[in-house]
Design an enzyme around this catalytic site. Structure first.
Site, PDB file in Angstrom:
ATOM      1  N   ARG A   1       0.801  -1.228   0.000  1.00  0.00           N
ATOM      2  CA  ARG A   1       0.000   0.000   0.000  1.00  0.00           C
ATOM      3  C   ARG A   1       0.831   1.274   0.000  1.00  0.00           C
ATOM      4  O   ARG A   1       0.433   2.298   0.565  1.00  0.00           O
ATOM      5  CB  ARG A   1      -0.985   0.030   1.193  1.00  0.00           C
ATOM      6  CG  ARG A   1      -1.918  -1.135   1.249  1.00  0.00           C
ATOM      7  CD  ARG A   1      -2.858  -1.219   0.035  1.00  0.00           C
ATOM      8  NE  ARG A   1      -3.495  -2.525   0.001  1.00  0.00           N
ATOM      9  CZ  ARG A   1      -3.050  -3.542  -0.751  1.00  0.00           C
ATOM     10  NH1 ARG A   1      -2.003  -3.400  -1.552  1.00  0.00           N
ATOM     11  NH2 ARG A   1      -3.662  -4.692  -0.737  1.00  0.00           N
TER      12      ARG A   1
ATOM     13  N   SER B   1     -10.235  -0.214   4.167  1.00  0.00           N
ATOM     14  CA  SER B   1      -9.455  -0.650   5.330  1.00  0.00           C
ATOM     15  C   SER B   1      -8.770   0.525   6.008  1.00  0.00           C
ATOM     16  O   SER B   1      -8.041   1.283   5.368  1.00  0.00           O
ATOM     17  CB  SER B   1      -8.389  -1.649   4.894  1.00  0.00           C
ATOM     18  OG  SER B   1      -9.019  -2.819   4.422  1.00  0.00           O
TER      19      SER B   1
ATOM     20  N   GLU C   1      -3.655   2.526   7.391  1.00  0.00           N
ATOM     21  CA  GLU C   1      -3.520   2.512   5.927  1.00  0.00           C
ATOM     22  C   GLU C   1      -4.114   3.815   5.374  1.00  0.00           C
ATOM     23  O   GLU C   1      -3.599   4.406   4.434  1.00  0.00           O
ATOM     24  CB  GLU C   1      -4.270   1.310   5.339  1.00  0.00           C
ATOM     25  CG  GLU C   1      -4.262   1.295   3.814  1.00  0.00           C
ATOM     26  CD  GLU C   1      -4.878   0.021   3.248  1.00  0.00           C
ATOM     27  OE1 GLU C   1      -4.671  -1.075   3.827  1.00  0.00           O
ATOM     28  OE2 GLU C   1      -5.566   0.119   2.214  1.00  0.00           O
TER      29      GLU C   1
HETATM   30  C1  LIG Z   1     -15.192   0.348   0.113  1.00  0.00           C
HETATM   31  C2  LIG Z   1     -13.712   0.433  -0.116  1.00  0.00           C
HETATM   32  C3  LIG Z   1     -12.999  -0.695  -0.433  1.00  0.00           C
HETATM   33  C4  LIG Z   1     -11.606  -0.619  -0.645  1.00  0.00           C
HETATM   34  N1  LIG Z   1     -10.914  -1.760  -0.973  1.00  0.00           N
HETATM   35  C5  LIG Z   1      -9.584  -1.688  -1.203  1.00  0.00           C
HETATM   36  C6  LIG Z   1      -8.833  -2.862  -1.571  1.00  0.00           C
HETATM   37  O1  LIG Z   1      -9.361  -3.959  -1.709  1.00  0.00           O
HETATM   38  N2  LIG Z   1      -7.508  -2.732  -1.791  1.00  0.00           N
HETATM   39  C7  LIG Z   1      -6.858  -1.532  -1.673  1.00  0.00           C
HETATM   40  O2  LIG Z   1      -5.646  -1.470  -1.904  1.00  0.00           O
HETATM   41  N3  LIG Z   1      -7.542  -0.405  -1.320  1.00  0.00           N
HETATM   42  C8  LIG Z   1      -8.873  -0.445  -1.086  1.00  0.00           C
HETATM   43  N4  LIG Z   1      -9.563   0.679  -0.733  1.00  0.00           N
HETATM   44  C9  LIG Z   1      -8.842   1.956  -0.592  1.00  0.00           C
HETATM   45  C10 LIG Z   1      -8.850   2.801  -1.887  1.00  0.00           C
HETATM   46  O3  LIG Z   1      -9.831   2.343  -2.761  1.00  0.00           O
HETATM   47  C11 LIG Z   1      -7.491   2.754  -2.569  1.00  0.00           C
HETATM   48  O4  LIG Z   1      -6.464   3.212  -1.716  1.00  0.00           O
HETATM   49  C12 LIG Z   1      -7.465   3.620  -3.855  1.00  0.00           C
HETATM   50  O5  LIG Z   1      -6.230   3.408  -4.488  1.00  0.00           O
HETATM   51  C13 LIG Z   1      -7.672   5.099  -3.559  1.00  0.00           C
HETATM   52  O6  LIG Z   1      -7.698   5.794  -4.774  1.00  0.00           O
HETATM   53  P1  LIG Z   1      -8.079   7.341  -4.806  1.00  0.00           P
HETATM   54  O7  LIG Z   1      -7.929   7.804  -6.211  1.00  0.00           O
HETATM   55  O8  LIG Z   1      -9.398   7.576  -4.166  1.00  0.00           O
HETATM   56  O9  LIG Z   1      -6.899   7.970  -3.940  1.00  0.00           O
HETATM   57  P2  LIG Z   1      -6.978   9.000  -2.700  1.00  0.00           P
HETATM   58  O10 LIG Z   1      -7.641   8.336  -1.569  1.00  0.00           O
HETATM   59  O11 LIG Z   1      -7.591  10.273  -3.171  1.00  0.00           O
HETATM   60  O12 LIG Z   1      -5.453   9.221  -2.445  1.00  0.00           O
HETATM   61  C14 LIG Z   1      -4.666   8.203  -1.876  1.00  0.00           C
HETATM   62  C15 LIG Z   1      -3.208   8.670  -1.832  1.00  0.00           C
HETATM   63  O13 LIG Z   1      -2.702   8.764  -3.140  1.00  0.00           O
HETATM   64  C16 LIG Z   1      -2.222  10.071  -3.415  1.00  0.00           C
HETATM   65  N5  LIG Z   1      -2.577  10.384  -4.807  1.00  0.00           N
HETATM   66  C17 LIG Z   1      -3.767  10.191  -5.417  1.00  0.00           C
HETATM   67  N6  LIG Z   1      -3.696  10.523  -6.714  1.00  0.00           N
HETATM   68  C18 LIG Z   1      -2.426  10.957  -6.928  1.00  0.00           C
HETATM   69  C19 LIG Z   1      -1.710  11.441  -8.072  1.00  0.00           C
HETATM   70  N7  LIG Z   1      -2.299  11.569  -9.268  1.00  0.00           N
HETATM   71  N8  LIG Z   1      -0.416  11.781  -7.913  1.00  0.00           N
HETATM   72  C20 LIG Z   1       0.200  11.673  -6.712  1.00  0.00           C
HETATM   73  N9  LIG Z   1      -0.419  11.240  -5.603  1.00  0.00           N
HETATM   74  C21 LIG Z   1      -1.707  10.876  -5.711  1.00  0.00           C
HETATM   75  C22 LIG Z   1      -2.929  10.981  -2.412  1.00  0.00           C
HETATM   76  O14 LIG Z   1      -2.129  12.133  -2.131  1.00  0.00           O
HETATM   77  C23 LIG Z   1      -3.058  10.071  -1.218  1.00  0.00           C
HETATM   78  O15 LIG Z   1      -1.858  10.101  -0.468  1.00  0.00           O
HETATM   79  C24 LIG Z   1     -10.943   0.632  -0.518  1.00  0.00           C
HETATM   80  C25 LIG Z   1     -11.697   1.788  -0.206  1.00  0.00           C
HETATM   81  C26 LIG Z   1     -13.060   1.699  -0.006  1.00  0.00           C
HETATM   82  C27 LIG Z   1     -13.839   2.952   0.328  1.00  0.00           C
END
Ligand SMILES: Cc1cc2nc3c(=O)[nH]c(=O)nc-3n(C[C@H](O)[C@H](O)[C@H](O)COP(=O)(O)OP(=O)(O)OC[C@H]3O[C@@H](n4cnc5c(N)ncnc54)[C@H](O)[C@@H]3O)c2cc1C
Length: 305
Positions: free
Chosen positions: A177, A227, A297
């Site tokens: 992660r 998570s 996480e």
């Molecule tokens: C219901 C649910 C289920 C989930 N299941 C999983 C799972 O099975 N496995 C898993 O790994 N995660 C899971 N997650 C967590 C989440 O989906 C992941 O972490 C996903 O990658 C987040 O993507 P996001 O675009 O919303 O990133 P954000 O939450 O907006 O950002 C996450 C991080 O990435 C950075 N970031 C985002 N975009 C960029 C960019 N373009 N450049 C530089 N930095 C950036 C942000 O600064 C932050 O630090 C789950 C979440 C939910 C709500």
């Protein structure tokens, strides 16, 4: 606070794509978070470059969010500019077969694209909500597979170098992660994924199987950030939290889910402070009961108390 001259600079560069005092609760899956001084949604690389230049010149703090599925934003909000690449939506099949996706492409768009073309390899990510940028930075995955297993290259820019630089992912350090090895202020703008030719039916069947499994095991009907804690080596944070007797524990509008103990749900009106309180309770009780120190996480973002 962003001074008036800087606000004018931002509006000149981005027009209506910058908002001031933007409530972050509208931009996170937990539906929690105070206002960001500014929320900028650049339309393209040129606008992103102009925005990064303003931030650099004016010494503005900047925070990148994807779709906010892994962020807990402070009730006090976020200083400076929050940048989201939601308008970076380029998505195309390239030789290999590979799929090129810009950072703002959503998980569902990638999944649909792969199903329609019968491209296999990305099924594991079907229900991992977010954007390609967030996937890459979080090395998002499930037990058997993560972004590092499919991402071939990524493109990023920094404040100093707003020309996109392409890096082979083999030169980077993907961990559980997290992704290390990029400059600290890197903004990921694109990724190239290596996939395999399969059939639409097979890819769809696997996606459907994984999505059904999620629906059966996760509380998807309430706002959450997935998570909250990383799984400790050889164990599951959810199992430990359950063993510590914390399922259903509530603070304000936040609750440790009884469906999946590593999820904290916003039942309505929860504040970041409520979630942080539950996080601390879970940490303390799991340490006392099981001797394991849980690490978060979810990314804690914004002003501290
Ligand atoms: C219901 C649910 C289920 C989930 N299941 C999983 C799972 O099975 N496995 C898993 O790994 N995660 C899971 N997650 C967590 C989440 O989906 C992941 O972490 C996903 O990658 C987040 O993507 P996001 O675009 O919303 O990133 P954000 O939450 O907006 O950002 C996450 C991080 O990435 C950075 N970031 C985002 N975009 C960029 C960019 N373009 N450049 C530089 N930095 C950036 C942000 O600064 C932050 O630090 C789950 C979440 C939910 C709500």
């Amino acid at each position: 606070m962003i001074d008036e001259t800087t606000q004018k600079d931002l509006v000149k560069a981005l027009g209506e794509r910058v908002q001031f005092d933007a409530p972050m609760s509208r931009h996170t899956s937990l539906r929690i978070g105070g206002p960001a001084d500014a929320l900028a949604t650049p339309a393209d690389r040129q606008e992103l470059a102009a925005l990064l230049e303003i931030c650099r010149r004016r010494g503005l703090r900047r925070t990148i969010i994807g779709a906010g599925f892994n962020c807990l934003v402070a009730d006090q909000g976020i200083d400076g500019v929050v940048i989201t690449l939601r308008k970076f939506r380029g998505l195309e099949e390239r030789p290999g077969p590979t799929v090129y996706a810009e950072a703002g492409v959503s998980h569902s768009a990638v999944t649909r694209f792969c199903v329609e073309r019968g491209l296999s390899g990305m099924e594991f990510a079907a229900g991992i909500p977010g954007t390609v940028g967030g996937w890459i930075m979080m090395n998002a995955g499930i037990g058997v597979r993560e972004q590092k297993d499919v991402a071939l290259e990524l493109g990023f820019v920094t404040s100093e170098n707003t020309e996109e630089e392409i890096r082979k992912t083999s030169t980077l350090d993907f961990r559980y992660r997290e992704l290390r090895g990029l400059p600290e202020d890197a903004v990921v703008v694109s990724a190239l994924f290596a996939l395999e030719l399969s059939s639409r039916e097979e890819v769809k069947a696997e996606v459907d199987r994984l999505l059904s499994h999620r629906s059966a095991t996760q509380p998807l009907d309430v706002p959450s950030c997935g998570s909250v804690f990383r799984n400790p080596e050889g164990d599951f944070a959810g199992r430990l939290i359950e063993a510590a007797g914390l399922c259903g524990e509530r603070v304000g509008g936040a609750e440790i889910s009884a469906v999946h103990a590593n999820f904290i749900a916003n039942l309505g009106g929860a504040r970041a402070a409520d979630v942080l309180d539950l996080i601390e309770r879970a940490r303390t009780r799991v340490l006392d009961a099981c001797g394991v120190e849980l690490q978060t996480e979810v990314h804690l973002v914004g002003r501290s108390e």
